[in-house]
Scaffold this motif. Structure first.
Motif, PDB file in Angstrom:
ATOM      1  N   SER A   7      39.121  46.678  50.819  1.00  0.00           N
ATOM      2  CA  SER A   7      39.769  45.534  50.197  1.00  0.00           C
ATOM      3  C   SER A   7      39.676  45.689  48.685  1.00  0.00           C
ATOM      4  CB  SER A   7      39.079  44.241  50.639  1.00  0.00           C
ATOM      5  OG  SER A   7      39.484  43.181  49.810  1.00  0.00           O
ATOM      6  N   ASP A   9      40.446  43.513  46.338  1.00  0.00           N
ATOM      7  CA  ASP A   9      39.893  42.322  45.708  1.00  0.00           C
ATOM      8  C   ASP A   9      38.373  42.300  45.750  1.00  0.00           C
ATOM      9  OD1 ASP A   9      42.429  41.425  45.116  1.00  0.00           O
ATOM     10  OD2 ASP A   9      42.582  40.209  46.908  1.00  0.00           O
ATOM     11  N   GLU A  10      37.779  42.696  46.839  1.00  0.00           N
ATOM     12  CA  GLU A  10      36.321  42.677  46.980  1.00  0.00           C
ATOM     13  C   GLU A  10      35.650  43.509  45.892  1.00  0.00           C
ATOM     14  OE1 GLU A  10      32.974  44.521  49.998  1.00  0.00           O
ATOM     15  OE2 GLU A  10      35.008  44.229  50.733  1.00  0.00           O
ATOM     16  N   TYR A  11      36.143  44.698  45.639  1.00  0.00           N
ATOM     17  CA  TYR A  11      35.514  45.582  44.668  1.00  0.00           C
ATOM     18  C   TYR A  11      35.768  45.152  43.233  1.00  0.00           C
ATOM     19  CZ  TYR A  11      34.491  48.273  48.760  1.00  0.00           C
ATOM     20  OH  TYR A  11      34.016  48.648  49.983  1.00  0.00           O
ATOM     21  N   PHE A  12      36.976  44.720  42.936  1.00  0.00           N
ATOM     22  CA  PHE A  12      37.255  44.263  41.574  1.00  0.00           C
ATOM     23  C   PHE A  12      36.548  42.943  41.286  1.00  0.00           C
ATOM     24  CE2 PHE A  12      40.454  47.506  41.947  1.00  0.00           C
ATOM     25  CZ  PHE A  12      40.371  48.110  40.708  1.00  0.00           C
ATOM     26  N   GLU A  13      36.407  42.102  42.290  1.00  0.00           N
ATOM     27  CA  GLU A  13      35.638  40.870  42.126  1.00  0.00           C
ATOM     28  C   GLU A  13      34.171  41.205  41.848  1.00  0.00           C
ATOM     29  OE1 GLU A  13      34.411  37.111  44.848  1.00  0.00           O
ATOM     30  OE2 GLU A  13      36.528  37.646  44.821  1.00  0.00           O
ATOM     31  N   PHE A  14      33.642  42.205  42.555  1.00  0.00           N
ATOM     32  CA  PHE A  14      32.271  42.651  42.298  1.00  0.00           C
ATOM     33  C   PHE A  14      32.121  43.129  40.858  1.00  0.00           C
ATOM     34  CE2 PHE A  14      29.306  46.079  41.712  1.00  0.00           C
ATOM     35  CZ  PHE A  14      28.123  45.465  42.074  1.00  0.00           C
ATOM     36  N   ALA A  16      33.898  42.425  38.184  1.00  0.00           N
ATOM     37  CA  ALA A  16      33.974  41.296  37.253  1.00  0.00           C
ATOM     38  C   ALA A  16      32.692  40.471  37.288  1.00  0.00           C
ATOM     39  CB  ALA A  16      35.183  40.418  37.582  1.00  0.00           C
ATOM     40  N   SER A  17      32.153  40.225  38.467  1.00  0.00           N
ATOM     41  CA  SER A  17      30.915  39.453  38.599  1.00  0.00           C
ATOM     42  C   SER A  17      29.741  40.193  37.969  1.00  0.00           C
ATOM     43  CB  SER A  17      30.616  39.165  40.077  1.00  0.00           C
ATOM     44  OG  SER A  17      31.611  38.346  40.619  1.00  0.00           O
ATOM     45  N   TRP A  18      29.689  41.503  38.176  1.00  0.00           N
ATOM     46  CA  TRP A  18      28.613  42.301  37.571  1.00  0.00           C
ATOM     47  C   TRP A  18      28.677  42.192  36.052  1.00  0.00           C
ATOM     48  CZ3 TRP A  18      27.970  46.147  34.067  1.00  0.00           C
ATOM     49  CH2 TRP A  18      26.718  46.758  34.032  1.00  0.00           C
ATOM     50  N   ARG A  91      40.592  51.952  43.152  1.00  0.00           N
ATOM     51  CA  ARG A  91      39.716  51.097  43.975  1.00  0.00           C
ATOM     52  C   ARG A  91      38.503  51.883  44.468  1.00  0.00           C
ATOM     53  NH1 ARG A  91      43.783  52.714  47.262  1.00  0.00           N
ATOM     54  NH2 ARG A  91      43.190  53.412  49.344  1.00  0.00           N
ATOM     55  N   LYS A  98      30.017  50.101  42.839  1.00  0.00           N
ATOM     56  CA  LYS A  98      29.287  49.133  43.681  1.00  0.00           C
ATOM     57  C   LYS A  98      28.190  49.836  44.462  1.00  0.00           C
ATOM     58  CE  LYS A  98      29.772  45.368  46.989  1.00  0.00           C
ATOM     59  NZ  LYS A  98      28.500  45.613  47.614  1.00  0.00           N
TER      60      LYS A  98
END
Length: 104
Positions: A7, A9-14, A16-18, A91, A98
């Motif tokens: 996914s 979104d899952e990795y890019f969200e990670f 950004a959160s990091w 991705r 991650k």
């Protein structure tokens, strides 16, 4: 070897959160995350890890080749994590970051 399809979104969200978690009013003024294009064509992801819990963590340079001409190179010198890849594998570069973070 076929390209895995995680996914996006899952990795890019990670990522950004990091980044947000490490913004402390000082770190982000000198360090950060950069995503750039390279001329083969492809991408380069560079994440500064100085001043984070991962500072000093080394990852030996590794290269993977995928069916259809895809490729991914990952390494860390203890100061930054860097991943370079073909134009369709950004991705996977973020996914490798991650994994680097999640590995102790």
């Amino acid at each position: 070897m076929a390209l895995p399809v995680p996914s996006v979104d899952e990795y890019f969200e990670f990522l950004a959160s990091w980044y947000v978690a490490h913004c402390d009013g000082e770190w982000e003024h000198e360090f950060g995350v950069r995503i750039e294009t390279v001329d083969n064509p492809g991408w380069n992801l560079r994440v500064d890890i100085i001043g984070t819990e991962m500072e000093g963590r080394i990852a030996t340079r590794g290269r993977r080749e995928f069916e259809g001409g895809g490729w991914l190179i990952v390494e860390s010198d203890g100061r930054s994590f860097e991943a370079s890849c073909d134009a369709m594998s950004l991705r996977l570069a973020v996914q490798e970051f991650k994994k680097f973070v999640d590995t102790e």
